[in-house]
Enzyme design. Structure first.
Site, PDB file in Angstrom:
ATOM      1  N   HIS A 180       0.840  -1.189   0.000  1.00  0.00           N
ATOM      2  CA  HIS A 180       0.000   0.000   0.000  1.00  0.00           C
ATOM      3  C   HIS A 180       0.881   1.247   0.000  1.00  0.00           C
ATOM      4  CE1 HIS A 180      -4.032  -1.853   0.996  1.00  0.00           C
ATOM      5  NE2 HIS A 180      -3.204  -2.872   1.186  1.00  0.00           N
ATOM      6  N   GLU A 184       3.105  -0.624   4.007  1.00  0.00           N
ATOM      7  CA  GLU A 184       2.916   0.752   3.547  1.00  0.00           C
ATOM      8  C   GLU A 184       4.285   1.252   3.123  1.00  0.00           C
ATOM      9  OE1 GLU A 184       0.029   2.336   3.408  1.00  0.00           O
ATOM     10  OE2 GLU A 184      -1.310   1.132   4.670  1.00  0.00           O
TER      11      GLU A 184
END
Length: 451
Positions: A193, A284
């Site tokens: 992400h 992330e």
């Protein structure tokens, strides 16, 4: 006729000796598809391209498998996967996974030791985009959410069945991934992400039960999850510092429990863990959701070592088969580790295999199977990743003298029986698509040559 044969010969030589390079930019979905087809055509010995389904707008969800037996599972070789771009506007993962593919095939063909050992010891599946429709509609903003959702306006990372919140109606890509998890026994995975710089691990959700400890929702394998997240964070150039995005509160060591960060219902990593026995971590990988293209080479350099080190962790713990009283591998034998009472007990797959990711130490295993005595054994588990193999151990069961019913097993929550309602997105359908890829690869390469 001679001209046609010459053209085909030239094309074959071109495919066998690829001189193209993967540049650092954002490729369209069509360009990505052409790249994957080209890689598959050029490296048929170590790659296998297949589709697990389609997006709402009908775009294929392509997966490239890499390994020395890329077309099928090999007993004793764990299955690993990376998934990116499930939020359409979080795009760095697409770039990282394409360059990871490029790095793996080039390094293997150059006979680099690490690549040869890796592709001989694990089968790696890469899904560069789970949300191609969202990517098509995204803008380049660092923060806001245009393109985050799929074509139906649904957040795919809130769309999976949830062990704490129940079922919901799944979108096409969600059903495709769920069916994919049924067709392969994945051991370890991560989804990429953007918008922060941290490795987040399950659980993402809670209902206030015993799993809630000190503000975190803790799994039975919390020690392993923390280790996995830290492997990525500390092999990343800066994630381990924990405050690179200046979000207000630092992430200690660059890792966080998902629920402790913020509760999330219907997330993919919890679904992987609870229903598919696959330990999944959310990565992330960039403060900006859509980083400027000029930053891509540096971002690849920052993540490359971490991406490879994380794959190698698939060799943690112990693996093997459960054999019945006649020495035949059996499916659905329950393999449990004392002190790790999973919501859905880990079971052997259709090959009779089990995989348990564990840190080095001594563990007590209990194995149960219908018509057989309950087996308990204690194993001393070493550290496997450096040797590219988890410890191997087979459990040999003994038949009970008189079968009076099922062997004792832990009570299984009803959630374990909840399976995808429409499994047709993957499985045989995916193999049908894969069967056509050789011809498609030739056509794409021919068009590329002509253009």
């Amino acid at each position: 006729m001679r001209t046609l044969l010459f053209l085909l010969l030239f094309l074959l030589l071109l495919l066998l000796a690829p001189s193209w390079t993967l540049d650092f930019r954002y490729h369209s979905n069509r360009e990505m598809e052409q790249y994957l087809l080209r890689v598959n055509a050029s490296h048929p010995d170590i790659t296998h391209l297949y589709s697990i389904g389609r997006s709402v707008r009908g775009q294929q969800l392509w997966v490239l498998a890499l390994g020395v037996t890329p077309h099928r599972h090999t007993v004793g070789i764990p299955e690993f996967k990376y998934v990116a771009n499930m939020h359409g506007n979080e795009v760095l993962g697409r770039v990282l996974l394409l360059h990871l593919i490029d790095d793996l095939v080039r390094s293997f063909n150059n006979n680099e030791t690490w690549a040869v050992r890796l592709l001989h010891s694990v089968r790696i599946h890469i899904l560069p985009t789970m949300n191609p429709d969202g990517f098509d509609s995204s803008n380049t903003d660092c923060v806001y959410s245009q393109g985050r959702y799929n074509a139906n306006g649904v957040d795919l990372n809130r769309n999976f069945p949830d062990a704490f919140a129940g079922l919901k109606r799944q979108q096409e890509p969600t059903r495709a991934v769920m069916s994919w998890l049924q067709s392969e026994t994945f051991v370890l995975s991560a989804n990429l992400h953007g918008g922060a710089l941290v490795a987040s691990y399950p659980y993402d959700n809670s209902n206030g039960g015993q799993e809630l400890v000190g503000g975190a929702s803790v799994t039975p394998d919390d020690d392993v999850f923390v280790h996995l997240a830290k492997v990525y964070s500390f092999n990343h150039a800066s994630m381990h510092r924990g405050d690179e995005c200046q979000e207000g509160r630092p992430f200690q060591g660059g890792v966080t429990n998902g629920y402790h960060w913020y509760p999330l219902a219907g997330g993919m990593q919890d679904y992987n863990y609870v229903w598919a026995q696959c330990l999944d971590v959310t990565l992330e990988v960039s403060c900006c959701k859509f980083p400027p293209a000029a930053e891509l080479p540096a971002l690849w350099s920052e993540n490359r070592k971490a991406l490879l080190a994380f794959i190698q962790q698939v060799h943690l713990g112990v693996k093997g088969r459960v054999l019945d009283g006649s020495g035949t591998p059996v499916q659905n034998a329950v393999v449990e580790v004392r002190g790790r009472r999973n919501m859905c007990p880990f079971r052997t797959d259709r090959h009779g295999e089990y995989y348990r990711l564990l840190l080095p130490g001594k563990y007590s295993f209990t194995v149960t199977y219908l018509g057989h005595e309950v087996l308990t054994e204690t194993l001393s588990v070493p550290h496997g990743p450096d040797d590219y193999s988890a410890m191997r151990h087979d459990f040999l069961l003994r038949r009970v003298a008189v079968t009076t019913g099922a062997a004792p097993q832990n009570a299984t929550s009803s959630i374990c029986n909840q399976t995808p309602q429409e499994p047709a997105c993957g499985g045989a359908a995916g193999h049908t698509v894969a069967a056509r890829i050789t011809a498609l690869s030739l056509l794409v390469a021919l068009r590329w040559l002509i253009d």
